[in-house]
Write a protein that holds these residues in place. Structure first.
Motif, PDB file in Angstrom:
ATOM      1  N   GLU A  25       0.815  -1.210   0.000  1.00 42.24           N
ATOM      2  CA  GLU A  25       0.000   0.000   0.000  1.00 42.24           C
ATOM      3  C   GLU A  25       0.850   1.263   0.000  1.00 42.24           C
ATOM      4  OE1 GLU A  25      -2.724  -0.314   3.263  1.00 42.24           O
ATOM      5  OE2 GLU A  25      -3.835  -1.945   2.309  1.00 42.24           O
ATOM      6  N   SER A  26       1.994   1.213   0.655  1.00 41.79           N
ATOM      7  CA  SER A  26       2.845   2.401   0.721  1.00 41.79           C
ATOM      8  C   SER A  26       3.506   2.711  -0.626  1.00 41.79           C
ATOM      9  CB  SER A  26       3.902   2.256   1.805  1.00 41.79           C
ATOM     10  OG  SER A  26       4.884   1.319   1.432  1.00 41.79           O
ATOM     11  N   THR A  27       3.515   1.752  -1.530  1.00 39.82           N
ATOM     12  CA  THR A  27       4.107   1.987  -2.853  1.00 39.82           C
ATOM     13  C   THR A  27       3.037   2.282  -3.906  1.00 39.82           C
ATOM     14  OG1 THR A  27       4.103  -0.374  -3.359  1.00 39.82           O
ATOM     15  CG2 THR A  27       6.121   0.540  -2.383  1.00 39.82           C
ATOM     16  N   ALA A  28       1.791   2.345  -3.497  1.00 38.15           N
ATOM     17  CA  ALA A  28       0.697   2.601  -4.443  1.00 38.15           C
ATOM     18  C   ALA A  28       0.838   3.991  -5.051  1.00 38.15           C
ATOM     19  CB  ALA A  28      -0.645   2.467  -3.731  1.00 38.15           C
ATOM     20  N   ASN A  29       0.542   4.071  -6.335  1.00 37.77           N
ATOM     21  CA  ASN A  29       0.542   5.365  -7.017  1.00 37.77           C
ATOM     22  C   ASN A  29      -0.405   5.296  -8.202  1.00 37.77           C
ATOM     23  OD1 ASN A  29       2.059   4.725  -9.567  1.00 37.77           O
ATOM     24  ND2 ASN A  29       3.669   4.186  -8.107  1.00 37.77           N
ATOM     25  N   ASP A  30      -0.627   6.429  -8.854  1.00 39.38           N
ATOM     26  CA  ASP A  30      -1.595   6.472  -9.952  1.00 39.38           C
ATOM     27  C   ASP A  30      -1.013   6.018 -11.293  1.00 39.38           C
ATOM     28  OD1 ASP A  30       0.049   8.660 -10.343  1.00 39.38           O
ATOM     29  OD2 ASP A  30      -1.587  10.052 -10.779  1.00 39.38           O
ATOM     30  N   ARG A  31       0.240   5.605 -11.313  1.00 44.41           N
ATOM     31  CA  ARG A  31       0.867   5.143 -12.560  1.00 44.41           C
ATOM     32  C   ARG A  31       0.961   3.631 -12.655  1.00 44.41           C
ATOM     33  NH1 ARG A  31       6.364   8.010 -12.424  1.00 44.41           N
ATOM     34  NH2 ARG A  31       6.665   6.682 -14.208  1.00 44.41           N
ATOM     35  N   VAL A  32       0.682   2.942 -11.527  1.00 45.94           N
ATOM     36  CA  VAL A  32       0.789   1.475 -11.484  1.00 45.94           C
ATOM     37  C   VAL A  32      -0.448   0.914 -10.793  1.00 45.94           C
ATOM     38  CG1 VAL A  32       2.098  -0.471 -10.526  1.00 45.94           C
ATOM     39  CG2 VAL A  32       3.306   1.512 -11.423  1.00 45.94           C
ATOM     40  N   ALA A  33      -1.003  -0.151 -11.375  1.00 44.36           N
ATOM     41  CA  ALA A  33      -2.126  -0.853 -10.754  1.00 44.36           C
ATOM     42  C   ALA A  33      -1.741  -2.320 -10.571  1.00 44.36           C
ATOM     43  CB  ALA A  33      -3.365  -0.755 -11.631  1.00 44.36           C
ATOM     44  N   LEU A  34      -1.820  -2.793  -9.324  1.00 44.79           N
ATOM     45  CA  LEU A  34      -1.578  -4.211  -9.080  1.00 44.79           C
ATOM     46  C   LEU A  34      -2.813  -4.994  -9.480  1.00 44.79           C
ATOM     47  CD1 LEU A  34       0.291  -4.475  -5.655  1.00 44.79           C
ATOM     48  CD2 LEU A  34       1.182  -4.801  -7.962  1.00 44.79           C
ATOM     49  N   LEU A  35      -2.608  -6.076 -10.219  1.00 55.38           N
ATOM     50  CA  LEU A  35      -3.713  -6.909 -10.671  1.00 55.38           C
ATOM     51  C   LEU A  35      -3.812  -8.212  -9.898  1.00 55.38           C
ATOM     52  CD1 LEU A  35      -3.228  -6.389 -14.515  1.00 55.38           C
ATOM     53  CD2 LEU A  35      -4.752  -5.139 -12.964  1.00 55.38           C
ATOM     54  N   ALA A  36      -2.667  -8.715  -9.402  1.00 56.88           N
ATOM     55  CA  ALA A  36      -2.680  -9.978  -8.664  1.00 56.88           C
ATOM     56  C   ALA A  36      -1.511 -10.025  -7.695  1.00 56.88           C
ATOM     57  CB  ALA A  36      -2.595 -11.157  -9.622  1.00 56.88           C
ATOM     58  N   ILE A  37      -1.775 -10.628  -6.535  1.00 58.29           N
ATOM     59  CA  ILE A  37      -0.760 -10.863  -5.510  1.00 58.29           C
ATOM     60  C   ILE A  37      -0.844 -12.339  -5.156  1.00 58.29           C
ATOM     61  CG2 ILE A  37       0.021 -10.315  -3.179  1.00 58.29           C
ATOM     62  CD1 ILE A  37      -1.601  -7.683  -3.459  1.00 58.29           C
ATOM     63  N   GLN A  38       0.239 -13.076  -5.398  1.00 54.84           N
ATOM     64  CA  GLN A  38       0.249 -14.512  -5.143  1.00 54.84           C
ATOM     65  C   GLN A  38       1.386 -14.856  -4.185  1.00 54.84           C
ATOM     66  OE1 GLN A  38       0.584 -15.546  -9.329  1.00 54.84           O
ATOM     67  NE2 GLN A  38      -1.479 -16.414  -9.233  1.00 54.84           N
ATOM     68  N   PRO A  39       1.086 -14.941  -2.890  1.00 57.07           N
ATOM     69  CA  PRO A  39       2.125 -15.314  -1.941  1.00 57.07           C
ATOM     70  C   PRO A  39       2.310 -16.827  -1.867  1.00 57.07           C
ATOM     71  CG  PRO A  39       0.121 -14.778  -0.773  1.00 57.07           C
ATOM     72  CD  PRO A  39      -0.151 -14.552  -2.233  1.00 57.07           C
ATOM     73  N   ASP A  40       3.531 -17.239  -1.667  1.00 59.78           N
ATOM     74  CA  ASP A  40       3.859 -18.638  -1.399  1.00 59.78           C
ATOM     75  C   ASP A  40       4.565 -18.649  -0.049  1.00 59.78           C
ATOM     76  OD1 ASP A  40       4.997 -21.158  -1.169  1.00 59.78           O
ATOM     77  OD2 ASP A  40       5.456 -21.323  -3.297  1.00 59.78           O
ATOM     78  N   THR A  41       3.793 -18.898   1.017  1.00 58.02           N
ATOM     79  CA  THR A  41       4.345 -18.807   2.365  1.00 58.02           C
ATOM     80  C   THR A  41       5.399 -19.871   2.633  1.00 58.02           C
ATOM     81  OG1 THR A  41       2.500 -20.097   3.251  1.00 58.02           O
ATOM     82  CG2 THR A  41       2.313 -17.698   3.328  1.00 58.02           C
ATOM     83  N   ARG A  42       5.268 -21.017   1.990  1.00 62.61           N
ATOM     84  CA  ARG A  42       6.239 -22.087   2.217  1.00 62.61           C
ATOM     85  C   ARG A  42       7.616 -21.692   1.696  1.00 62.61           C
ATOM     86  NH1 ARG A  42       4.509 -26.215  -0.989  1.00 62.61           N
ATOM     87  NH2 ARG A  42       6.349 -26.155  -2.250  1.00 62.61           N
ATOM     88  N   LYS A  43       7.658 -21.062   0.529  1.00 57.07           N
ATOM     89  CA  LYS A  43       8.932 -20.650  -0.066  1.00 57.07           C
ATOM     90  C   LYS A  43       9.291 -19.208   0.285  1.00 57.07           C
ATOM     91  CE  LYS A  43       8.526 -23.674  -4.071  1.00 57.07           C
ATOM     92  NZ  LYS A  43       8.432 -23.713  -5.538  1.00 57.07           N
ATOM     93  N   GLN A  44       8.413 -18.524   0.995  1.00 58.67           N
ATOM     94  CA  GLN A  44       8.581 -17.120   1.340  1.00 58.67           C
ATOM     95  C   GLN A  44       8.801 -16.257   0.097  1.00 58.67           C
ATOM     96  OE1 GLN A  44      11.674 -17.455   4.431  1.00 58.67           O
ATOM     97  NE2 GLN A  44      10.125 -16.664   5.832  1.00 58.67           N
ATOM     98  N   LEU A  45       8.008 -16.527  -0.928  1.00 64.11           N
ATOM     99  CA  LEU A  45       8.054 -15.763  -2.172  1.00 64.11           C
ATOM    100  C   LEU A  45       6.699 -15.116  -2.412  1.00 64.11           C
ATOM    101  CD1 LEU A  45       9.884 -18.248  -4.560  1.00 64.11           C
ATOM    102  CD2 LEU A  45      10.827 -16.197  -3.502  1.00 64.11           C
ATOM    103  N   ILE A  46       6.733 -14.036  -3.160  1.00 65.80           N
ATOM    104  CA  ILE A  46       5.496 -13.402  -3.570  1.00 65.80           C
ATOM    105  C   ILE A  46       5.623 -13.049  -5.048  1.00 65.80           C
ATOM    106  CG2 ILE A  46       6.264 -11.124  -2.799  1.00 65.80           C
ATOM    107  CD1 ILE A  46       3.298 -10.599  -2.092  1.00 65.80           C
ATOM    108  N   GLN A  47       4.559 -13.317  -5.780  1.00 66.69           N
ATOM    109  CA  GLN A  47       4.492 -12.967  -7.199  1.00 66.69           C
ATOM    110  C   GLN A  47       3.480 -11.831  -7.335  1.00 66.69           C
ATOM    111  OE1 GLN A  47       6.336 -14.592  -9.583  1.00 66.69           O
ATOM    112  NE2 GLN A  47       7.212 -15.859  -7.987  1.00 66.69           N
ATOM    113  N   LEU A  48       3.867 -10.780  -8.027  1.00 62.71           N
ATOM    114  CA  LEU A  48       2.970  -9.662  -8.278  1.00 62.71           C
ATOM    115  C   LEU A  48       2.816  -9.488  -9.772  1.00 62.71           C
ATOM    116  CD1 LEU A  48       4.489  -6.989  -5.855  1.00 62.71           C
ATOM    117  CD2 LEU A  48       2.522  -8.448  -5.428  1.00 62.71           C
ATOM    118  N   SER A  49       1.626  -9.140 -10.196  1.00 62.43           N
ATOM    119  CA  SER A  49       1.433  -8.761 -11.587  1.00 62.43           C
ATOM    120  C   SER A  49       0.621  -7.477 -11.603  1.00 62.43           C
ATOM    121  CB  SER A  49       0.735  -9.864 -12.383  1.00 62.43           C
ATOM    122  OG  SER A  49      -0.542 -10.124 -11.868  1.00 62.43           O
ATOM    123  N   GLY A  50       0.898  -6.664 -12.601  1.00 65.53           N
ATOM    124  CA  GLY A  50       0.223  -5.381 -12.657  1.00 65.53           C
ATOM    125  C   GLY A  50       0.314  -4.753 -14.026  1.00 65.53           C
TER     126      GLY A  50
END
Length: 102
Positions: A25-50
């Motif tokens: 949320e702190s990186t939100a701005n009007d030039r970028v829209a996040l479309l999906a957030i896919q966390p993998d808690t087991r691998k401690q990874l997160i995939q973002l698409s926007g």
């Protein structure tokens, strides 16, 4: 098997979700829209698409994410300029290490 499954669910629920969402949320701005957030808690990874207005906005967004303590090893994994759209936005995907122990 049920105990293993229960432990997996408990581990997922005990993740610092609030820190992750606050970082995003702190990186939100009007030039970028996040479309999906896919966390993998087991691998401690997160995939973002926007989608961003242009490639410069994507690179600025990556720099903003890199300033967050919750995320590390942020890598742009793909991007595509939507040429059929008159504004030519950029679809992107990235991955990051989710620092759940900070």
């Amino acid at each position: 098997e049920e105990i293993t499954h229960a432990n997996t669910i408990i581990r997922q629920l005990n993740q610092p979700w609030d820190k992750l969402f606050m970082a995003l949320e702190s990186t939100a701005n009007d030039r970028v829209a996040l479309l999906a957030i896919q966390p993998d808690t087991r691998k401690q990874l997160i995939q973002l698409s926007g989608e961003a207005r242009n490639l410069e906005a994507v690179l600025d967004y990556l720099a903003q994410l890199r300033s967050q303590e919750t995320l590390a090893q942020i890598v742009l994994t793909g991007h595509e300029i939507k040429l059929q759209d008159p504004d030519k936005p950029v679809r992107f995907s990235l991955s990051a290490k989710w620092a759940t122990t900070r």
